[in-house]
Each structure stands twice: as structure tokens, then as C-alpha cells.
Design a protein around this motif. Structure first.
Motif, PDB file in Angstrom:
ATOM      1  N   UNK A 110      44.098  62.579 -78.939  1.00  0.00           N
ATOM      2  CA  UNK A 110      43.916  63.765 -79.775  1.00  0.00           C
ATOM      3  C   UNK A 110      42.819  63.556 -80.807  1.00  0.00           C
ATOM      4  N   UNK A 111      42.755  62.362 -81.406  1.00  0.00           N
ATOM      5  CA  UNK A 111      41.705  62.076 -82.387  1.00  0.00           C
ATOM      6  C   UNK A 111      40.328  62.082 -81.740  1.00  0.00           C
ATOM      7  N   UNK A 112      40.217  61.495 -80.545  1.00  0.00           N
ATOM      8  CA  UNK A 112      38.930  61.491 -79.851  1.00  0.00           C
ATOM      9  C   UNK A 112      38.517  62.907 -79.458  1.00  0.00           C
ATOM     10  N   UNK A 113      39.482  63.724 -79.039  1.00  0.00           N
ATOM     11  CA  UNK A 113      39.168  65.105 -78.692  1.00  0.00           C
ATOM     12  C   UNK A 113      38.729  65.902 -79.920  1.00  0.00           C
ATOM     13  N   UNK A 114      39.359  65.635 -81.054  1.00  0.00           N
ATOM     14  CA  UNK A 114      38.941  66.274 -82.304  1.00  0.00           C
ATOM     15  C   UNK A 114      37.506  65.918 -82.637  1.00  0.00           C
ATOM     16  N   UNK A 115      37.174  64.650 -82.495  1.00  0.00           N
ATOM     17  CA  UNK A 115      35.817  64.192 -82.769  1.00  0.00           C
ATOM     18  C   UNK A 115      34.816  64.901 -81.858  1.00  0.00           C
ATOM     19  N   UNK A 116      35.157  65.034 -80.574  1.00  0.00           N
ATOM     20  CA  UNK A 116      34.249  65.704 -79.633  1.00  0.00           C
ATOM     21  C   UNK A 116      34.092  67.183 -79.976  1.00  0.00           C
ATOM     22  N   UNK A 117      35.178  67.868 -80.334  1.00  0.00           N
ATOM     23  CA  UNK A 117      35.107  69.292 -80.671  1.00  0.00           C
ATOM     24  C   UNK A 117      34.264  69.533 -81.921  1.00  0.00           C
ATOM     25  N   UNK A 118      34.464  68.704 -82.931  1.00  0.00           N
ATOM     26  CA  UNK A 118      33.706  68.859 -84.167  1.00  0.00           C
ATOM     27  C   UNK A 118      32.226  68.557 -83.954  1.00  0.00           C
ATOM     28  N   UNK A 119      31.938  67.546 -83.171  1.00  0.00           N
ATOM     29  CA  UNK A 119      30.538  67.213 -82.904  1.00  0.00           C
ATOM     30  C   UNK A 119      29.877  68.311 -82.080  1.00  0.00           C
ATOM     31  N   UNK A 120      30.604  68.867 -81.131  1.00  0.00           N
ATOM     32  CA  UNK A 120      30.058  69.965 -80.333  1.00  0.00           C
ATOM     33  C   UNK A 120      29.736  71.173 -81.212  1.00  0.00           C
ATOM     34  N   UNK A 121      30.599  71.463 -82.170  1.00  0.00           N
ATOM     35  CA  UNK A 121      30.345  72.582 -83.077  1.00  0.00           C
ATOM     36  C   UNK A 121      29.085  72.358 -83.900  1.00  0.00           C
ATOM     37  N   UNK A 122      28.870  71.133 -84.349  1.00  0.00           N
ATOM     38  CA  UNK A 122      27.688  70.834 -85.154  1.00  0.00           C
ATOM     39  C   UNK A 122      26.400  70.814 -84.323  1.00  0.00           C
ATOM     40  N   UNK A 123      26.533  70.490 -83.026  1.00  0.00           N
ATOM     41  CA  UNK A 123      25.341  70.382 -82.184  1.00  0.00           C
ATOM     42  C   UNK A 123      24.858  71.724 -81.643  1.00  0.00           C
ATOM     43  N   UNK A 124      25.623  72.775 -81.844  1.00  0.00           N
ATOM     44  CA  UNK A 124      25.199  74.077 -81.321  1.00  0.00           C
ATOM     45  C   UNK A 124      23.887  74.536 -81.932  1.00  0.00           C
ATOM     46  N   UNK A 125      23.697  74.246 -83.190  1.00  0.00           N
ATOM     47  CA  UNK A 125      22.455  74.676 -83.840  1.00  0.00           C
ATOM     48  C   UNK A 125      21.235  73.920 -83.317  1.00  0.00           C
ATOM     49  N   UNK A 126      21.481  72.809 -82.640  1.00  0.00           N
ATOM     50  CA  UNK A 126      20.367  72.019 -82.083  1.00  0.00           C
ATOM     51  C   UNK A 126      20.321  72.118 -80.556  1.00  0.00           C
ATOM     52  N   UNK A 127      21.000  73.120 -79.994  1.00  0.00           N
ATOM     53  CA  UNK A 127      21.068  73.301 -78.542  1.00  0.00           C
ATOM     54  C   UNK A 127      21.526  72.020 -77.846  1.00  0.00           C
ATOM     55  N   UNK A 128      22.494  71.354 -78.453  1.00  0.00           N
ATOM     56  CA  UNK A 128      22.962  70.085 -77.917  1.00  0.00           C
ATOM     57  C   UNK A 128      24.169  70.241 -77.012  1.00  0.00           C
ATOM     58  N   UNK A 129      24.335  69.299 -76.119  1.00  0.00           N
ATOM     59  CA  UNK A 129      25.479  69.247 -75.200  1.00  0.00           C
ATOM     60  C   UNK A 129      26.284  67.994 -75.499  1.00  0.00           C
ATOM     61  N   UNK A 130      27.609  68.139 -75.597  1.00  0.00           N
ATOM     62  CA  UNK A 130      28.495  67.030 -75.951  1.00  0.00           C
ATOM     63  C   UNK A 130      29.516  66.833 -74.835  1.00  0.00           C
ATOM     64  N   UNK A 131      29.739  65.594 -74.455  1.00  0.00           N
ATOM     65  CA  UNK A 131      30.716  65.268 -73.414  1.00  0.00           C
ATOM     66  C   UNK A 131      31.560  64.097 -73.876  1.00  0.00           C
ATOM     67  N   UNK A 132      32.871  64.211 -73.678  1.00  0.00           N
ATOM     68  CA  UNK A 132      33.792  63.120 -73.997  1.00  0.00           C
ATOM     69  C   UNK A 132      34.191  62.430 -72.699  1.00  0.00           C
ATOM     70  N   UNK A 133      33.952  61.126 -72.628  1.00  0.00           N
ATOM     71  CA  UNK A 133      34.263  60.330 -71.433  1.00  0.00           C
ATOM     72  C   UNK A 133      35.246  59.240 -71.834  1.00  0.00           C
ATOM     73  N   UNK A 134      36.267  59.025 -71.012  1.00  0.00           N
ATOM     74  CA  UNK A 134      37.202  57.942 -71.265  1.00  0.00           C
ATOM     75  C   UNK A 134      37.069  56.888 -70.189  1.00  0.00           C
TER      76      UNK A 134
END
Length: 525
Positions: A110-134
Motif C-alpha cells: 500500500x505504501x509503494x502504491x501510494x508513492x506511485x500514485x503521488x508521483x504520477x500526479x506530480x509528473x502529469x505536468x511534465x507529460x511523464x509516465x510512471x510505472x510501479x514494478x515489484x
């Protein structure tokens, strides 16, 4: 086909042809069977060199440790406009077991998923793509954007990782995972149980159950958040056209280091400590001690491995896997394991996961229940016939072979079969080519391949050349050498012991018949 041609295929026409041959004195001989020749020649040097080049042509990477303790591997590709970042976040194995381990695993996910969601939200302004891999023992956050955003992305990443998460943010991550994580089915449970037992860890520490995620409290989530954002244990891989040491790069890394500090800030790693990627990510340098025995009996003295039965009420479709740990301390052993898996998987479901000095090889055996027309009792008996077939007889003396035993014997035959040089070259060619195609389809992201290279090496100095060394070893492997290696490590009836079985399914359907087997059954939930 023309009408005249079809006429010659009629029975009467064939008889007429035979009569003509006899009347004319012509010997109508059956065509001789063609002689099959097996070509066993090595690839030409040009072919081998071309395939060995199917590894990223990266120059020696630069490695640095920031003031906050973060280890950075910098991969430069000139004139590359894309910026690829991959943050490797290890999670140390906890001594917790059972329910406590399940709770910790759910909180970490859950903590790792939170980190990925928050980073994805911040990267939208930079047209960024975020992927969480385990991966085993770690999470990976992959970010892809444009190089021109480097100066902005670094501070944004640092601010996210440098602050304690709010209760509202962690709750969003928990709810996202709760709704998106299905309950593990029989196959997932069997893979989890078998892999963990082979590695000597508690299976609960590597399994996420939705009901555990739903029950997490704020304190558990906060502890997990602090565990996944320690820069002194993480590794950042950067693939960019930017050269390290430039003013823009220095400023961006300084901003990341300043914003992201550990709770217990020790500063940079001391010189007398081992601070490389392998030690941080806990990549094993040696294989664990094998557990288990054999799957097939060569003599009455041969010890057979017991069946671990994962009880899953309500799951009518069972799954059964067998596997073992294989030592892979060098690129030669890794190439043997990869080639064996690549060849064997054409006839049976064989899976391989390599991490440093060890690899896990799993085989999924086909298990089918009966039609169920005579009720669940007969379906359960049919299933046991699939496993051991202790009731059906081919004749008065020999029992019929079960489908499962036929699968094991097919695997057994496969590991004892000598392949030709061309066959091994083809297998290597397909695997190496597929790896580079996969990298191309993800935007030429070298950080993903760099992560694989870390797993395919046992020390930091070997990371850069790991993929190329493995490619060369795969192409240089001889059929006789591979056969000898398989006879030692993959023969389920002889060679090195260490095989284990895991069965997952409905106990109400199978318990009665399992109790009548007369073999050791270990039941777990």
C-alpha cells in the motif's frame, strides 16, 4: 486440381496404373524413405558476434553517492531526448511470520502504491509516465519524461520522498490497492508457497491479500511509508542524454539530496561500509541450501519429497507446481539455466527467475478434474488419479501412469535429451532478440535492462557487462555441456536433490482422498 488429376486419384485409376506397370515390365517400386541427417554445426563467428551485440552498447556508467546517502548510477546516451529514471527501493525481510507478516506485506504494498500514485500526479505536468514494478525483495518506480524537464523533476521527486505522507494520502493508496488487488487464486498461492519455501522465507512475507489491505490502520501505513523511502538503502538509475557533472545535473541532484533525507540521517555511507547496489538490494551471491528431495523414484532408497497442500476452500480448479533452486554464481551457469528453460518450455510450462548467485526454476504440471458427472466425490477421485493414479490398472500388475507423472516424465525426458548446436543457437537467438525488442517497445529504457543486469551479476563491477557476458555464454554453450548440467541440476530422479511439490485447491473436494494416499502431506492455509 484439374479434373484429369482428380481422375488419377480414383481407386480404379490406381489399379490401372499398377496393371500397366506389370504389363510393361516396369518395376513400380515404393519410393525409398529419405535419409534424415542431423546437422550439428556451430554458428559462424559472424552470426555469434552479431547476436552477442544484442546488449545495450552503454559506456561504463558513472556511480556517485549523494549527501543523503542515495546511490546513483548514471547511464549516458548522447543525443537522447528522453529521460528515464528508475528508483530501486528494497524492503528488508522482517522476522515477522504468519498473520504479522501478511499485515507487513500488505502495508508495504500500500505504501509503494501510494508513492506511485503521488508521483504520477506530480509528473502529469511534465507529460511523464510512471510505472510501479515489484521484484523479489524490492519495488521499482520507473519514470519516463523528457530530458528538458530534469531540473524540475528532481526537486519534485525529492519533495515527495522527503516528507511524511499524510493520513489522507496513505488512505487513497490503500483504497486503490484494496479495489485493484484480486484475491490470489490457486496458481498464485502455489507459486508464492513454493518460491518462498525454496528460498527459506515465510510465504506470508511475499503475499498481499485484499482483506489485509482493507484492515490496515494509519500507524501501520506510516511505518511502511518510512521503510520504503530511506535514501541510504535505495538506488537511482538515470538514463539520459545529459552528461553528469554539468551545472544542470549538479543542481538537480543537489535539490534531490537536500529535499530527501532519511529519518535517521547518517549522511553519506562510511568508507568502511559496503554501499554498492548489490548489498543495498540484497542480491544473493550464493544459492540457498537446497531443501526437498526427488520427484521420481529410482530405487526404494530414494527419498521422495512430500506434497505441501495449500487449502483453499471454494476453489474447484487445483494447481500443482514443482521446482527447485539452482546455483548460478557465474554467467556460464546462468546461461545454462536460461537455455534449458527456453528449450523445455516448448513442451511444458517452465518458469525461471534469476537473482545473483541463485535461480528458481518452477514447472507447472497440468492438472484436470473429472467431468463431475457422478458428483464431487468421483471428481476428487479423478483428481487423485491425475496425481498418483493409485487405483487404475493397465493390467493385473502395473498401475496406469497418471497425467501428472506423465508430465514429470516428459520433463525428465526433456532434461536428458541432447540438443543440437543449431537448436541451442536458435533458442539463444530468440531469447536475446526478444529482450532487445521488449526494450525498444518501452522507449529504449535502459534502466529496465540495467535492473536486469544487477540481478544477473553478483558484484557491482560486473553489472555493466552482465548482459553481454550472458549473451556470449549462451551462444558458446555446447550441447554436451548443457546436457551434463541438466543431468545434475534438473533431473527429478537423480543428480542433486532439492525438488519440492506444492498443491493448492479445495480441501472439501480433496481431503478424504488425500488422507488415503499413504504419503506425507503437509497442510497449510
Amino acid at each position: 486440381m484439374s479434373p484429369s488429376a482428380r481422375a488419377w486419384l480414383r481407386p480404379g485409376a490406381l489399379a490401372l496404373a499398377g496393371a500397366l506397370c506389370m504389363s510393361l515390365g516396369i518395376g513400380c517400386k515404393q519410393p525409398e524413405k529419405p535419409e534424415l541427417k542431423v546437422f550439428d554445426e556451430h554458428a559462424t563467428p559472424a552470426e555469434a558476434e552479431a547476436l552477442a551485440a544484442l546488449a545495450p552498447p552503454w559506456p561504463p556508467p558513472e556511480q556517485t553517492e549523494l549527501d543523503n546517502g542515495l546511490l546513483v548510477h548514471w547511464l549516458v546516451e548522447e543525443e537522447n531526448s528522453a529521460l528515464n529514471l528508475r528508483l530501486l527501493i528494497p524492503f528488508a525481510r522482517s522476522p515477522a511470520t504468519g498473520a504479522a507478516a501478511l499485515d507487513e506485506s500488505a502495508a508495504l504494498a500500500a505504501a509503494a502504491q501510494t508513492l506511485a500514485l503521488e508521483l504520477e500526479r506530480r509528473m502529469r505536468r511534465y507529460q511523464g509516465r510512471v510505472e510501479l514494478v515489484q521484484k523479489p525483495g524490492r519495488f521499482e518506480l520507473a519514470v519516463q519524461t523528457q530530458t528538458r524537464h530534469f531540473a524540475s523533476v528532481m526537486p519534485a521527486l525529492g519533495r515527495l520522498l522527503g516528507r511524511p505522507a499524510s493520513a489522507r494520502t496513505l488512505e487513497l493508496g490503500r483504497r486503490y490497492l484494496e479495489g485493484g488487488a484480486p484475491s490470489p487464486g490457486p496458481e498464485a498461492r502455489a507459486v508464492n508457497e513454493l518460491s518462498a519455501r525454496l528460498l527459506g522465507v515465510d510465504p506470508a512475507s511475499a503475499r498481499v491479500e485484499p482483506e489485509r489491505v482493507a484492515a490496515l490502520d494509519e500507524a501501520s501505513l506510516q511505518r511502511a511509508w518510512d521503510r520504503v523511502r530511506d535514501p541510504q538503502r535505495a538506488v537511482l538509475v538515470v538514463h539520459s542524454g545529459l552528461a553528469s557533472g554539468t551545472a544542470a545535473v549538479t543542481e538537480g541532484l543537489d535539490a534531490l539530496s537536500t529535499s530527501w533525507r532519511a529519518e535517521d540521517d547518517r549522511g553519506a555511507t562510511r568508507e568502511d561500509e559496503e554501499g554498492g547496489a548489490h548489498s543495498r538490494l540484497a542480491i544473493p551471491t550464493k544459492a540457498v541450501k537446497p531443501t526437498g528431495a526427488f520427484l521420481l523414484r529410482e530405487s526404494e532408497e530414494t527419498a521422495l519429497s512430500p506434497v505441501v497442500f495449500v487449502e483453499m476452500p471454494g476453489n474447484k480448479q487445483p494447481e500443482l507446481l514443482f521446482g527447485r533452486v539452482v546455483p548460478t554464481p557465474t554467467s556460464k551457469e546462468r546461461s545454462m539455466a536460461r537455455l534449458s528453460q527456453r528449450v523445455l518450455q516448448e513442451s511444458i510450462d517452465v518458469r525461471l527467475s534469476i537473482s545473483g548467485g541463485q535461480a528458481i526454476l518452477l514447472v507447472r504440471a497440468p492438472v484436470r478434474l473429472g467431468s463431475g458427472g457422478a458428483g464431487e466425490e468421483n471428481a476428487g477421485k479423478s483428481f487423485l488419479d491425475v496425481i498418483y493414479n493409485d487405483s487404475k490398472k493397465k493390467d493385473d500388475d502395473a498401475p496406469a501412469k497418471s497425467k501428472l507423472l506423465r508430465s514429470v516424465e516428459r520433463f525428465h525426458r526433456g532434461v536428458r535429451r541432447r540438443q543440437t548446436s543449431q537448436r541451442l543457437f536458435q533458442a539463444a537467438e530468440l531469447w536475446l532478440g526478444a529482450r532487445m525488442v521488449a526494450a525498444s517497445l518501452t522507449g529504449e529504457d535502459w534502466t529496465a535492462l540495467w535492473s536486469d543486469a544487477i540481478d544477473l551479476s553478483v558484484r557491482d563491477a560486473d553489472i555493466a557487462g552482465a548482459l553481454a557476458r550472458d549473451a556470449r555464454e549462451m551462444l558458446a554453450t555446447s550441447p554436451d555441456a548443457l546436457l551434463k548440467w541438466q543431468e545434475r541440476w534438473l533431473n527429478p530422479a537423480s543428480g542433486e536433490p532439492g525438488w519440492m511439490w506444492v498443491l493448492a485447491g479445495d480441501p472439501e473436494l480433496l481431503s478424504t482422498e488425500l488422507d488415503r494416499l499413504g504419503v506425507k502431506i503437509e497442510r497449510v492455509r
